[in-house]
Every structure is written in C-alpha cells, then in structure tokens.
Design a protein around this motif. Structure first.
Motif, PDB file in Angstrom:
ATOM      1  N   GLU A 198      -4.547   8.807   1.147  1.00 28.90           N
ATOM      2  CA  GLU A 198      -3.104   8.580   1.159  1.00 28.90           C
ATOM      3  C   GLU A 198      -2.671   7.393   2.007  1.00 28.90           C
ATOM      4  N   ILE A 199      -3.600   6.782   2.765  1.00 24.48           N
ATOM      5  CA  ILE A 199      -3.282   5.563   3.523  1.00 24.48           C
ATOM      6  C   ILE A 199      -4.324   4.476   3.231  1.00 24.48           C
ATOM      7  N   LEU A 200      -4.815   4.456   2.003  1.00 27.61           N
ATOM      8  CA  LEU A 200      -5.855   3.493   1.626  1.00 27.61           C
ATOM      9  C   LEU A 200      -5.422   2.058   1.900  1.00 27.61           C
ATOM     10  N   ILE A 201      -4.154   1.719   1.605  1.00 29.93           N
ATOM     11  CA  ILE A 201      -3.740   0.326   1.779  1.00 29.93           C
ATOM     12  C   ILE A 201      -3.875  -0.118   3.235  1.00 29.93           C
ATOM     13  N   SER A 202      -3.759   0.823   4.164  1.00 34.95           N
ATOM     14  CA  SER A 202      -3.904   0.470   5.577  1.00 34.95           C
ATOM     15  C   SER A 202      -5.332   0.045   5.883  1.00 34.95           C
ATOM     16  N   ILE A 226      -4.729  -0.012  -6.534  1.00 30.53           N
ATOM     17  CA  ILE A 226      -4.500  -0.384  -5.136  1.00 30.53           C
ATOM     18  C   ILE A 226      -5.534  -1.407  -4.676  1.00 30.53           C
ATOM     19  N   PHE A 227      -6.795  -1.153  -4.991  1.00 29.36           N
ATOM     20  CA  PHE A 227      -7.842  -2.119  -4.635  1.00 29.36           C
ATOM     21  C   PHE A 227      -7.535  -3.492  -5.232  1.00 29.36           C
ATOM     22  N   LYS A 232      -5.306  -9.145  -4.423  1.00 27.03           N
ATOM     23  CA  LYS A 232      -4.415 -10.232  -4.847  1.00 27.03           C
ATOM     24  C   LYS A 232      -3.253 -10.445  -3.864  1.00 27.03           C
ATOM     25  N   ASN A 233      -3.254  -9.682  -2.764  1.00 23.98           N
ATOM     26  CA  ASN A 233      -2.147  -9.735  -1.799  1.00 23.98           C
ATOM     27  C   ASN A 233      -0.818  -9.333  -2.425  1.00 23.98           C
ATOM     28  N   THR A 237       3.051  -3.977  -5.482  1.00 20.60           N
ATOM     29  CA  THR A 237       2.329  -3.078  -6.383  1.00 20.60           C
ATOM     30  C   THR A 237       1.493  -2.071  -5.604  1.00 20.60           C
ATOM     31  N   ALA A 238       0.840  -2.526  -4.557  1.00 24.91           N
ATOM     32  CA  ALA A 238      -0.004  -1.633  -3.760  1.00 24.91           C
ATOM     33  C   ALA A 238       0.818  -0.498  -3.151  1.00 24.91           C
TER      34      ALA A 238
END
Length: 305
Positions: A198-202, A226-227, A232-233, A237-238
């Motif tokens: 649930e905090i993958l983007i971090s 998300i990956f 792509k910064n 979307t992430a």
C-alpha cells in the motif's frame, strides 16, 4: 552464488492452497503457477507470512516448495522462505531449497525467543545462510509479526562479514528513513525488496526496483502500472494507482487482513486457495458474498488501469 542477478519488479508472496479440512491442496499449485506466469510477475516468495509458513510443518513446507519449483518451469523465479523459530529446522529447509532448485532463500527472525542484538541475529542466521551457500540470502524484516526491530543497516554490514551470500533484505516495515539508509548502504551494495504494497510508490521513490507483495497476486495490473509510472516519473498516474491499491487493502483489512482476506480473493481470479489454517477462521458463503460486493464497489473486477 550461481547465476545471481538482482530481482526486479513484482515478486508475488504466494498463498498456500488448502482443502476445506486444512490439509494441503498441492494439485492447485499447477494452476496457480500457470496463473502467475500469465500475469507477468517475475517471481514468487513461497511459504512466507502470506503462505502461513509457521502454521505448516517442515515437511509440508518442503512439499509446497517442490511443487512450485516443478510447475514454475523456469517461467519465473522461486524464492523459498525458510525462517523458523528453530534454527535447526531453518537450516534443514535452507538445504532442501538449494537441493530442490530454488533461486534464493529468505528468512524472518525468530519470534518466540527473540534476538536481543544485531550480533544475536547474525549468529542465528549464519548457519542458515551457510546451509544454502550457493543461493542468495535475504533477511526478511517484518517487526509487526516477529517483534524484532533491530537495525537492518547494521545487520547487513555485520552479516555480510559472516554470510557471503547475504544480498539484501525483504523490507516489510514502514520506517522509510531506515529503508532509504539500506538502499544507499555501501554504495548500493544491498538489494531492498519493498514489502508494504500500500506504500509501494514510497519505496520506489527511495530507489527500490523490486517488491514482494501478497496483493500482487490479484492486482498485478495496478502494481505493474505503478512500477511503470514511477520509472517514467509520472507521479499523477502512480498516485492514482496507489490509491486503488489502498482501497482494496482496506477491503482485505475488513475481512481479517492480507492472509485471510487476500486468500479469499483468490477465488475471484480463478485460483481457489481454500481456507486458512486455524487459528485463522474460515470464510462462510455469506461472508464471500459480502466480500464480492465490497470488491465490486471498489471496481476490483475492472482490469483496466
């Protein structure tokens, strides 16, 4: 270590299929493996927390791992969790993993008699890692389950002196400062596998390139998105996809968490893994119906991202 390469992308923490009486449903692993190959994850983490490892016997864990290796057919990597409260049993599982053809091993800290220092933890793990010295070894750090909250950075530094095959950590903790420290340690020597879905983007923002998660089993398109977005910064979307992940995680928490609720969700992706083993109580049909309605309300069955 033979053919060692850093892990990348999604590693699914697999559920252990069971019959209604709680016995292993080993035949289901063939269908499960075909499903895993089809959704595009790069590996599986077998008999970890999601796989109810400490509710299984040593022999059962061996049987489950053997089936995963048999049915993976080289399509994805198989990582064996070998952690036990018994060091001797963990060593046995590590040897078995190496002899059976696993790609790597991981182990969580003992959770009954707990190590009181990093030195204790290194001493506990060293013979386990050496029992599978040809395989990469990952420390599975999950203080919420083990109650062991020692410095991971210090463990990696001290552990590497005794365990040449120590390559990193499966980091299932929300201490992102420590996670960042581990990622930059010794000029990025160690792998850090992100463990909280649930905090993958971090974790990806800090520099992780791989994650191990239970919800990857049934939301692979969300996490691959998300990956891809983070590479792509594309933070907009992430964040949008991470929120969809959070919405589903809130549903599984309602139904008992990632093991109980997540295992029930597998029914809806065509891989019925059955109930959890006691003391995790089984789902009833009425509860399944409520779960399906909650999933529908959160757009779970829409595979577009």
């Amino acid at each position: 270590m033979k053919n060692y390469e850093r892990l990348k992308g999604m590693i699914a923490a697999t559920f252990t299929p069971m019959h209604e009486d709680g016995s292993l449903h080993l035949e289901m692993i063939e269908r499960y493996a075909d499903y895993i190959a089809a959704i595009g994850v790069s590996g599986v983490f077998v008999c970890g927390t999601t796989g109810e490892s400490l509710s299984l016997t040593v022999n059962e864990r061996k049987l489950v791992l053997e089936k995963w290796i048999q049915y993976a057919k080289g399509r994805f990597r198989v990582i064996a969790h070998v952690g036990c409260n018994s060091q001797v049993e963990a060593m046995e599982l590590a040897r078995h993993a190496m002899e059976s053809g696993a790609y790597a091993i991981g182990a969580m800290a003992p959770s009954f008699f707990k190590p009181q220092s990093v030195a204790d933890l290194v001493a506990f793990f060293t013979p386990i890692a050496k029992s599978a010295e040809d395989l990469p070894f990952y420390y599975y750090n999950m203080p919420s389950m083990t109650g062991v909250s020692l410095s991971v950075a210090e463990f990696l530094i001290e552990g590497k002196k005794n365990m040449p095959n120590l390559v990193g950590v499966k980091y299932t903790h929300n201490n992102l400062m420590e996670m960042g420290e581990c990622l930059t340690l010794c000029d990025g020597t160690f792998e850090v596998l992100h463990g909280y879905d649930e905090i993958l983007i971090s974790g990806l923002a800090f520099g992780a390139i791989a994650g191990v998660g239970s919800t990857y089993n049934y939301l692979p398109q969300v996490y691959q998105g998300i990956f891809d977005a983070m590479e792509k910064n594309d933070l907009v979307t992430a964040r949008k996809l991470q929120q969809k992940s959070i919405d589903i995680v809130k549903v599984i928490i309602k139904y008992g968490g990632g093991v109980r609720g997540g295992k029930a969700i597998m029914r809806y992706v065509g891989v019925d893994c059955g109930p959890c083993r006691l003391p995790i109580h089984p789902f009833g049909e009425e509860e399944y119906e409520c779960l399906q309605k909650d999933l529908e309300a959160n757009d779970f069955f829409n595979k577009k991202v």
